[in-house]
Design an enzyme around this catalytic site. Structure first.
Site, PDB file in Angstrom:
ATOM      1  N   CYS A 258      35.556   0.453  -7.762  1.00 51.33           N
ATOM      2  CA  CYS A 258      35.186  -0.773  -7.040  1.00 51.33           C
ATOM      3  C   CYS A 258      34.031  -1.395  -7.817  1.00 51.33           C
ATOM      4  O   CYS A 258      33.297  -0.699  -8.527  1.00 51.33           O
ATOM      5  CB  CYS A 258      34.764  -0.379  -5.630  1.00 51.33           C
ATOM      6  N   HIS A 259      33.852  -2.711  -7.660  1.00 52.49           N
ATOM      7  CA  HIS A 259      32.792  -3.343  -8.442  1.00 52.49           C
ATOM      8  C   HIS A 259      31.402  -2.793  -8.114  1.00 52.49           C
ATOM      9  O   HIS A 259      30.506  -2.799  -8.948  1.00 52.49           O
ATOM     10  CB  HIS A 259      32.839  -4.869  -8.300  1.00 52.49           C
ATOM     11  N   THR A 260      31.231  -2.282  -6.902  1.00 54.19           N
ATOM     12  CA  THR A 260      29.919  -1.744  -6.514  1.00 54.19           C
ATOM     13  C   THR A 260      29.543  -0.548  -7.407  1.00 54.19           C
ATOM     14  O   THR A 260      28.376  -0.387  -7.775  1.00 54.19           O
ATOM     15  CB  THR A 260      29.942  -1.349  -5.020  1.00 54.19           C
ATOM     16  N   HIS A 280      33.303   5.852  -4.826  1.00 51.71           N
ATOM     17  CA  HIS A 280      33.247   5.853  -3.356  1.00 51.71           C
ATOM     18  C   HIS A 280      34.562   5.417  -2.725  1.00 51.71           C
ATOM     19  O   HIS A 280      34.705   5.459  -1.521  1.00 51.71           O
ATOM     20  CB  HIS A 280      32.103   4.960  -2.871  1.00 51.71           C
ATOM     21  N   GLU A 281      35.546   5.019  -3.552  1.00 49.54           N
ATOM     22  CA  GLU A 281      36.843   4.642  -2.984  1.00 49.54           C
ATOM     23  C   GLU A 281      37.780   5.790  -3.314  1.00 49.54           C
ATOM     24  O   GLU A 281      38.098   6.001  -4.494  1.00 49.54           O
ATOM     25  CB  GLU A 281      37.322   3.357  -3.671  1.00 49.54           C
ATOM     26  N   CYS A 310      27.470   8.001  12.959  1.00 53.41           N
ATOM     27  CA  CYS A 310      27.001   9.240  13.603  1.00 53.41           C
ATOM     28  C   CYS A 310      27.550   9.360  15.015  1.00 53.41           C
ATOM     29  O   CYS A 310      27.546  10.425  15.595  1.00 53.41           O
ATOM     30  CB  CYS A 310      25.471   9.299  13.612  1.00 53.41           C
ATOM     31  N   CYS A 313      23.923   6.734  17.662  1.00 49.75           N
ATOM     32  CA  CYS A 313      22.832   5.755  17.626  1.00 49.75           C
ATOM     33  C   CYS A 313      23.236   4.453  18.314  1.00 49.75           C
ATOM     34  O   CYS A 313      24.387   4.249  18.666  1.00 49.75           O
ATOM     35  CB  CYS A 313      22.401   5.505  16.184  1.00 49.75           C
ATOM     36  N   CYS A 316      26.082   2.697  16.487  1.00 48.68           N
ATOM     37  CA  CYS A 316      27.407   3.294  16.693  1.00 48.68           C
ATOM     38  C   CYS A 316      27.904   3.014  18.106  1.00 48.68           C
ATOM     39  O   CYS A 316      29.101   2.884  18.341  1.00 48.68           O
ATOM     40  CB  CYS A 316      27.380   4.786  16.409  1.00 48.68           C
ATOM     41  N   CYS A 324      25.166   2.118  11.223  1.00 51.00           N
ATOM     42  CA  CYS A 324      24.635   3.375  11.772  1.00 51.00           C
ATOM     43  C   CYS A 324      23.199   3.648  11.293  1.00 51.00           C
ATOM     44  O   CYS A 324      22.893   3.562  10.112  1.00 51.00           O
ATOM     45  CB  CYS A 324      25.555   4.515  11.355  1.00 51.00           C
ATOM     46  N   ARG A 328      23.934   4.589   7.487  1.00 51.77           N
ATOM     47  CA  ARG A 328      24.292   3.311   6.857  1.00 51.77           C
ATOM     48  C   ARG A 328      24.120   3.421   5.348  1.00 51.77           C
ATOM     49  O   ARG A 328      23.388   4.275   4.851  1.00 51.77           O
ATOM     50  CB  ARG A 328      23.428   2.169   7.401  1.00 51.77           C
ATOM     51  N   CYS A 388      37.217   1.586   0.698  1.00 55.90           N
ATOM     52  CA  CYS A 388      36.158   0.573   0.510  1.00 55.90           C
ATOM     53  C   CYS A 388      36.767  -0.814   0.418  1.00 55.90           C
ATOM     54  O   CYS A 388      36.923  -1.506   1.407  1.00 55.90           O
ATOM     55  CB  CYS A 388      35.265   0.859  -0.694  1.00 55.90           C
ATOM     56  N   ARG A 583      42.827  -3.081  -8.719  1.00 51.06           N
ATOM     57  CA  ARG A 583      42.379  -1.721  -8.518  1.00 51.06           C
ATOM     58  C   ARG A 583      43.106  -0.794  -9.489  1.00 51.06           C
ATOM     59  O   ARG A 583      44.304  -0.920  -9.707  1.00 51.06           O
ATOM     60  CB  ARG A 583      42.648  -1.265  -7.080  1.00 51.06           C
TER      61      ARG A 583
HETATM   62  P1  NAD Z   1      35.902  -7.857  -8.807  1.00 52.77           P
HETATM   63  O1  NAD Z   1      35.013  -7.845  -9.967  1.00 52.77           O
HETATM   64  O2  NAD Z   1      37.269  -7.293  -8.955  1.00 52.77           O
HETATM   65  O3  NAD Z   1      36.051  -9.353  -8.261  1.00 52.77           O
HETATM   66  C1  NAD Z   1      35.001 -10.284  -8.225  1.00 52.77           C
HETATM   67  C2  NAD Z   1      35.568 -11.662  -8.588  1.00 52.77           C
HETATM   68  O4  NAD Z   1      34.542 -12.654  -8.393  1.00 52.77           O
HETATM   69  C3  NAD Z   1      36.011 -11.748 -10.043  1.00 52.77           C
HETATM   70  O5  NAD Z   1      37.349 -12.218 -10.112  1.00 52.77           O
HETATM   71  C4  NAD Z   1      35.021 -12.762 -10.643  1.00 52.77           C
HETATM   72  O6  NAD Z   1      35.628 -13.557 -11.661  1.00 52.77           O
HETATM   73  C5  NAD Z   1      34.641 -13.588  -9.440  1.00 52.77           C
HETATM   74  N1  NAD Z   1      33.349 -14.284  -9.546  1.00 52.77           N
HETATM   75  C6  NAD Z   1      32.165 -13.817 -10.032  1.00 52.77           C
HETATM   76  N2  NAD Z   1      31.210 -14.758  -9.932  1.00 52.77           N
HETATM   77  C7  NAD Z   1      31.773 -15.852  -9.380  1.00 52.77           C
HETATM   78  C8  NAD Z   1      31.307 -17.133  -9.034  1.00 52.77           C
HETATM   79  N3  NAD Z   1      30.044 -17.496  -9.217  1.00 52.77           N
HETATM   80  N4  NAD Z   1      32.180 -18.003  -8.465  1.00 52.77           N
HETATM   81  C9  NAD Z   1      33.474 -17.672  -8.275  1.00 52.77           C
HETATM   82  N5  NAD Z   1      33.984 -16.454  -8.589  1.00 52.77           N
HETATM   83  C10 NAD Z   1      33.137 -15.559  -9.147  1.00 52.77           C
HETATM   84  O7  NAD Z   1      35.092  -7.109  -7.635  1.00 52.77           O
HETATM   85  P2  NAD Z   1      35.582  -6.492  -6.228  1.00 52.77           P
HETATM   86  O8  NAD Z   1      35.777  -5.031  -6.381  1.00 52.77           O
HETATM   87  O9  NAD Z   1      36.645  -7.334  -5.647  1.00 52.77           O
HETATM   88  O10 NAD Z   1      34.229  -6.666  -5.371  1.00 52.77           O
HETATM   89  C11 NAD Z   1      33.766  -7.959  -5.014  1.00 52.77           C
HETATM   90  C12 NAD Z   1      32.343  -7.895  -4.462  1.00 52.77           C
HETATM   91  O11 NAD Z   1      32.338  -7.224  -3.192  1.00 52.77           O
HETATM   92  C13 NAD Z   1      31.374  -7.121  -5.341  1.00 52.77           C
HETATM   93  O12 NAD Z   1      30.117  -7.789  -5.264  1.00 52.77           O
HETATM   94  C14 NAD Z   1      31.263  -5.797  -4.642  1.00 52.77           C
HETATM   95  O13 NAD Z   1      30.061  -5.141  -4.957  1.00 52.77           O
HETATM   96  C15 NAD Z   1      31.300  -6.245  -3.217  1.00 52.77           C
HETATM   97  N6  NAD Z   1      31.646  -5.239  -2.206  1.00 52.77           N
HETATM   98  C16 NAD Z   1      30.986  -5.335  -1.029  1.00 52.77           C
HETATM   99  C17 NAD Z   1      31.296  -4.462  -0.011  1.00 52.77           C
HETATM  100  C18 NAD Z   1      30.643  -4.589   1.327  1.00 52.77           C
HETATM  101  O14 NAD Z   1      30.866  -3.721   2.171  1.00 52.77           O
HETATM  102  N7  NAD Z   1      29.897  -5.631   1.613  1.00 52.77           N
HETATM  103  C19 NAD Z   1      32.269  -3.491  -0.227  1.00 52.77           C
HETATM  104  C20 NAD Z   1      32.953  -3.465  -1.451  1.00 52.77           C
HETATM  105  C21 NAD Z   1      32.631  -4.347  -2.433  1.00 52.77           C
HETATM  106 ZN    ZN Z   2      33.420  -0.409  -2.887  1.00 54.68          ZN
END
Ligand code: NAD
Ligand code: ZN
Length: 590
Positions: A258-260, A280-281, A310, A313, A316, A324, A328, A388, A583
């Site tokens: 995942c991107h994270t 994490h995925e 949990c 809390c 939850c 959580c 969290r 995720c 993915r």
């Molecule tokens: P990814 O890299 O596959 O997709 C991100 C997309 O955003 C890419 O296609 C990229 O070209 C595009 N992008 C980047 N900057 C941009 C902009 N300024 N304008 C338009 N498009 C833009 O990533 P992903 O795995 O799909 O994850 C996406 C985001 O979600 C990441 O920031 C990730 O960390 C986050 N995330 C958050 C949670 C959460 O629980 N909040 C969970 C998982 C992932």
């Molecule tokens: Zn993720």
């Protein structure tokens, strides 16, 4: 597995109606297990020549209609009266010859020809009442050697069932329930060759031996260690300590990137914490549980989740929050909560955890609150992506943005998370789904996810929020930001319609990021929200998201664009960084 105990199960079985004629998949009734019997859910079965002989019935007593099959692996669904050493959920191999543990043969060191349960190829019924447990519209179908594994469910005598290590992959070890053990044992137990004369067979036996009990012990296994920010991961042998209080140790079977993971591995503007095991995925199986864990047991199929539940809390207990207090997401902590130590080490030197999951390892230890127990029939190589990204995007739309039928939705970022958010908009019945991405390669994929229009901010001189406002007569009803880029966050907020527009932020920003917008944008009755994990509570809600896939409401295959063996995990990073895929599944056992 619950709910079916004591009841007749209707399921599919391959019935041999006549000798030598192709088997026919029929719906059969499988009666509940009687005294000293167990009912098994067969997950994998294989064909042994013995099935073929009796199906051909050349020179054998013909007994039809019959359900063949005896080499298999499965899970106990329910147990009959008097069964004490097996329980629902146990991973087992049914065996064509049994062991009552009481007769002279069972007590002898030399024989395995149990008086009660030795192989009987002519009997097509159960011992207890001389009846079959299988029927079609009440008409009995005969058993074969007490196993009949060419059926989704079967009933066998408890003495013909071997309980095995739940971490053993049933699609492999099922062959041990007849052919492989037979050949191996014939050599090792009976022929007894001396050292050097049968090395190849000895190696084959190690498949079974390597699976022996590991609970309570340090496991040595492979993990992909990030030694430095931005440098390729290195597959190392690591030690994984046993789970402590309220922890479980998982055998990871599949993980995805995942991107994270990539953000924290790059550590640009994030607290660097190395050496670390990311990931994490994922999907896996519980190997062992620590003290105090009551709702999970070895063999359970699970998805680890970066944010926990949990169940005690205020968060939850709230219907609205999944944040959580105890569990969290925490991206800076690289240790376990119970003792502030890591469970991973290399020659005693600790390796940090990542968001409490660290799934880029064959085994990992997680808090029980960060584990969702799921339907064991769900294919882990698909549903792992729900732990995720896909749940995050889907939930951000369905649970937080909540578009209505006919509404317009803008999705910023068309990676897996954004496309899952688009999928949510499609499921909710949105009529316009506008995808915004800087990478034009994403637009082709996006069509498959119901995205109706595309905007590439690079194609316009004015801010993208103005472009969207023009396209939609003042703004979209809902927007979901899935980029992690602050400029996209501002645009996502400012592109929603005044009066009712809601923008939801999902992307993970850099540590020191901030954005500004004019307060009047809020006064004009626009709402800005953010969410982790799509507001799903991992333990309570994730199993039902898995069911959405099982019911075919949600397609996961289209999110999976690549697959690599664990040894090539760095390729998954390349695909993510080049924007070439959504993915990439990483197979731990390949
Ligand atoms: P990814 O890299 O596959 O997709 C991100 C997309 O955003 C890419 O296609 C990229 O070209 C595009 N992008 C980047 N900057 C941009 C902009 N300024 N304008 C338009 N498009 C833009 O990533 P992903 O795995 O799909 O994850 C996406 C985001 O979600 C990441 O920031 C990730 O960390 C986050 N995330 C958050 C949670 C959460 O629980 N909040 C969970 C998982 C992932
Ligand atoms: Zn993720």
């Amino acid at each position: 597995m619950s709910g079916t105990a004591g009841q007749v199960i209707r399921c599919k079985a391959a019935v041999a109606w006549e000798a030598g004629k192709p088997l026919v998949i029929e719906e059969v009734e499988v009666a509940p297990p009687q005294a000293m019997e167990v009912r098994l859910k067969i997950l994998f079965t294989s064909l042994c020549h013995t099935d073929v002989y009796f199906w051909e019935a050349k020179g054998q007593t013909p007994l039809f209609p019959r359900i063949f099959g005896h080499e298999a692996g499965g899970i106990v669904e329910s147990v009959g009266e008097g069964v004490t050493d097996l329980q629902p959920g146990d991973h087992v191999l049914p065996v064509f010859t049994g062991e009552c543990k009481d007769c002279r043969h069972c007590k002898s060191e030399e024989s395995n020809m149990c008086d009660l349960l030795r192989i009987n190829t002519d009997r097509g019924v159960m011992l207890n009442d001389n009846k079959s447990r299988f029927s079609i519209n009440g008409k009995p179908i005969y058993h074969f050697v007490g196993t009949s594994t060419f059926s989704e469910y079967t009933v066998v005598h408890v003495g013909c069932v071997a309980k095995i290590n739940p971490a053993a992959p049933l699609d492999k070890v099922c062959v041990l329930s007849c052919g492989i053990s037979t050949g191996l044992g014939a050599t090792l137990n009976v022929a007894r060759p001396w050292k050097g004369s049968s090395v190849a067979i000895f190696g084959l036996g190690a498949v079974g031996l390597a699976m022996s009990s590991t609970a309570g012990q340090v496991i040595r296994c492979k993990a992909a260690v990030a030694w430095e920010a931005g440098k390729p991961l290195v597959i190392e042998e690591v030690e994984v300590a046993p789970p402590q209080v309220m922890e479980v140790r998982l055998k990871i079977l599949f993980t995805s990137l995942c991107h994270t993971d990539v953000y924290f591995w790059e550590a640009k503007g994030q607290t660097p914490l190395f050496p670390r095991i990311f990931g994490h995925e994922a999907g896996g199986i519980v190997e062992s549980v620590g003290e105090g864990v009551t709702d999970l047991q070895p063999g359970d199929h699970v998805l680890p989740v970066f944010t926990g539940e949990c169940k005690e809390c205020r968060h939850c207990k709230s219907e609205e929050s999944n944040m959580c207090d105890l569990l969290r997401i925490n991206t800076d902590r690289g240790v376990m909560l119970s003792d502030n130590k890591s469970r991973f080490s290399i020659n005693g030197k600790p390796i940090y955890h990542f968001v409490g999951t660290s799934t880029f390892s064959e085994y990992t230890v997680v808090h029980v609150g960060c584990v969702a127990k799921i339907n064991p029939a769900a294919p882990l190589d698909k549903v792992c992506v729900l732990s995720c990204g896909i749940s995050t995007g889907l939930g951000a739309t369905l649970n937080v943005a909540k578009p209505w039928k006919g509404s317009s939705v803008a999705i910023f970022g068309l990676g897996a998370v954004g496309l899952a958010a688009a999928e949510g908009a499609r499921i909710a019945g949105a009529s316009r789904i506008i995808g915004i991405d800087l990478n034009p390669k994403r637009f082709n994929d996006a069509k498959k996810f119901g995205v109706t229009e595309f905007v590439n901010p690079k194609d316009h001189d004015k801010p993208v929020q103005e472009v969207i406002a023009e396209m939609t007569d003042g703004g979209v009803d809902r927007s979901v930001e899935c980029t992690g880029n602050v400029n996209a966050m501002i645009s996502a907020f400012e592109c929603v319609h005044d009066g009712w527009g809601v923008a939801v932020l999902v992307g993970v920003p850099n540590k020191d990021d901030s954005f500004k917008t004019h307060p009047v944008n809020l006064l004009n009755e626009r709402t800005l929200k953010g969410t982790f994990f799509g507001n799903y509570k991992p333990r309570s809600d994730l199993p039902s998201v898995v069911e959405k896939y099982m019911n075919k409401e949600l397609e996961l295959e289209k999110f999976i664009t690549h697959e690599v063996p664990f040894a090539e995990i760095n390729k998954a990073f390349e695909y993510m960084l080049s924007g070439d895929g959504l993915r990439c599944i990483i197979r731990m056992n390949a």
